[in-house]
Design a protein around this motif. Structure first.
Motif, short mmCIF file in Angstrom:
data_model
loop_
_atom_site.label_atom_id
_atom_site.label_comp_id
_atom_site.label_asym_id
_atom_site.label_seq_id
_atom_site.Cartn_x
_atom_site.Cartn_y
_atom_site.Cartn_z
N GLY A 79 0.82 -1.21 0.00
CA GLY A 79 0.00 0.00 0.00
C GLY A 79 0.84 1.25 0.00
N HIS A 80 0.20 2.38 0.26
CA HIS A 80 0.86 3.69 0.25
C HIS A 80 1.40 3.99 1.65
CE1 HIS A 80 1.67 7.66 -1.34
NE2 HIS A 80 1.21 8.16 -0.20
N HIS A 81 2.66 4.41 1.72
CA HIS A 81 3.29 4.73 3.00
C HIS A 81 4.01 6.07 2.91
CE1 HIS A 81 2.56 0.78 4.79
NE2 HIS A 81 2.88 0.28 3.61
N THR A 82 4.00 6.80 4.02
CA THR A 82 4.74 8.06 4.11
C THR A 82 5.91 7.86 5.08
OG1 THR A 82 3.33 8.85 5.92
CG2 THR A 82 2.70 9.47 3.66
N PHE A 83 7.00 8.57 4.81
CA PHE A 83 8.22 8.39 5.58
C PHE A 83 8.83 9.74 5.93
CE2 PHE A 83 7.74 5.08 2.40
CZ PHE A 83 7.79 3.93 3.15
N VAL A 84 9.57 9.79 7.02
CA VAL A 84 10.41 10.93 7.38
C VAL A 84 11.79 10.35 7.64
CG1 VAL A 84 10.84 12.81 9.00
CG2 VAL A 84 8.49 12.21 8.39
N GLY A 85 12.79 10.87 6.93
CA GLY A 85 14.12 10.31 7.09
C GLY A 85 15.22 11.32 6.89
N SER A 86 16.41 10.95 7.31
CA SER A 86 17.61 11.76 7.13
C SER A 86 18.66 10.90 6.45
CB SER A 86 18.14 12.25 8.48
OG SER A 86 17.18 13.04 9.13
N PHE A 87 19.35 11.50 5.50
CA PHE A 87 20.33 10.76 4.71
C PHE A 87 21.63 11.54 4.64
CE2 PHE A 87 16.16 9.44 3.44
CZ PHE A 87 16.28 8.07 3.29
N GLN A 88 22.71 10.83 4.44
CA GLN A 88 24.03 11.44 4.32
C GLN A 88 24.76 10.79 3.16
OE1 GLN A 88 26.57 10.95 7.75
NE2 GLN A 88 28.36 11.65 6.64
N MET A 89 25.56 11.59 2.48
CA MET A 89 26.38 11.05 1.39
C MET A 89 27.75 11.70 1.45
SD MET A 89 25.68 11.29 -2.64
CE MET A 89 27.10 11.88 -3.48
N THR A 90 28.78 10.91 1.25
CA THR A 90 30.14 11.43 1.19
C THR A 90 30.65 11.29 -0.22
OG1 THR A 90 30.55 10.80 3.48
CG2 THR A 90 32.48 11.19 2.10
N GLU A 91 31.13 12.41 -0.75
CA GLU A 91 31.72 12.40 -2.10
C GLU A 91 33.23 12.40 -1.92
OE1 GLU A 91 30.57 14.65 -6.13
OE2 GLU A 91 31.14 15.97 -4.50
N ASN A 92 33.88 11.37 -2.42
CA ASN A 92 35.33 11.25 -2.27
C ASN A 92 36.03 12.13 -3.29
OD1 ASN A 92 35.02 9.34 -0.23
ND2 ASN A 92 34.86 7.70 -1.71
N GLY A 93 37.00 12.88 -2.84
CA GLY A 93 37.76 13.73 -3.72
C GLY A 93 39.19 13.24 -3.85
N GLY A 121 17.70 5.58 -1.04
CA GLY A 121 18.95 6.24 -0.66
C GLY A 121 19.14 7.54 -1.39
N ILE A 122 20.22 8.22 -1.06
CA ILE A 122 20.54 9.51 -1.67
C ILE A 122 21.68 9.29 -2.66
CG2 ILE A 122 22.11 10.21 0.16
CD1 ILE A 122 20.95 13.03 -0.09
#
Length: 155
Positions: A79-93, A121-122
């Motif tokens: 079914g339909h679900h709503t979410f609240v989340g926090s995401f992090q991403m590291t870009e390697n240089g 994911g992000i």
């Protein structure tokens, strides 16, 4: 002679740490397989970030488990679900320092179907993939601002 004892001690510590990490990884794999086996009539959702709410309720009510990739795995009714989340991403240089991007308290929603596996994911790019069910552009702050995408795909 003292160097030999030090090398042996480091080797023993490495072997013990390796054995512990392999054991933890095997336990996570087993827990993940049990979750999938117990919930054949539900959708399995892997969150590569921290989810705080699902359908306005605390995520702990859904009995999340940690997966092999340190993702949060939850079995949801179709079914339909709503979410609240926090995401992090590291870009390697290569030339410059690593860049960390944070997207916090994102509200998003999508439909899940029985017996499908979803990954949320992000990412840096929004690839044109027919299995993408959610693509939410995010303007995030970090070392330098850029647009990233919260993407949900299914298998």
């Amino acid at each position: 002679m003292n160097q030999m004892y030090m090398i042996i001690a480091v080797a023993i510590i490495w072997v013990v740490a390796f054995a512990v990490s392999i054991t933890i990884q095997m336990m996570r794999k087993k827990v993940e397989a049990q979750l999938v086996e117990k919930n054949t009539t539900k959708a399995i959702v892997h969150f590569y970030g921290n989810v705080s709410e699902i359908d306005g309720q605390d995520v702990a009510l859904y009995h999340p488990v940690k997966g092999q990739m340190l993702d949060t795995i939850i079995a949801l009714e179709p079914g339909h679900h709503t979410f609240v989340g926090s995401f992090q991403m590291t870009e390697n240089g290569i030339v410059v320092k690593h860049k960390n991007y944070y997207a916090t308290d994102i509200n998003f929603a999508f439909d899940v179907e029985m017996s499908k596996t979803y990954h949320v994911g992000i990412y840096k790019e929004n690839e044109n993939n027919e299995k993408v069910i959610l693509s939410l552009p995010l303007a995030v702050d970090g070392f330098s601002s850029r647009t990233l995408y919260l993407i949900a795909t299914y298998e």
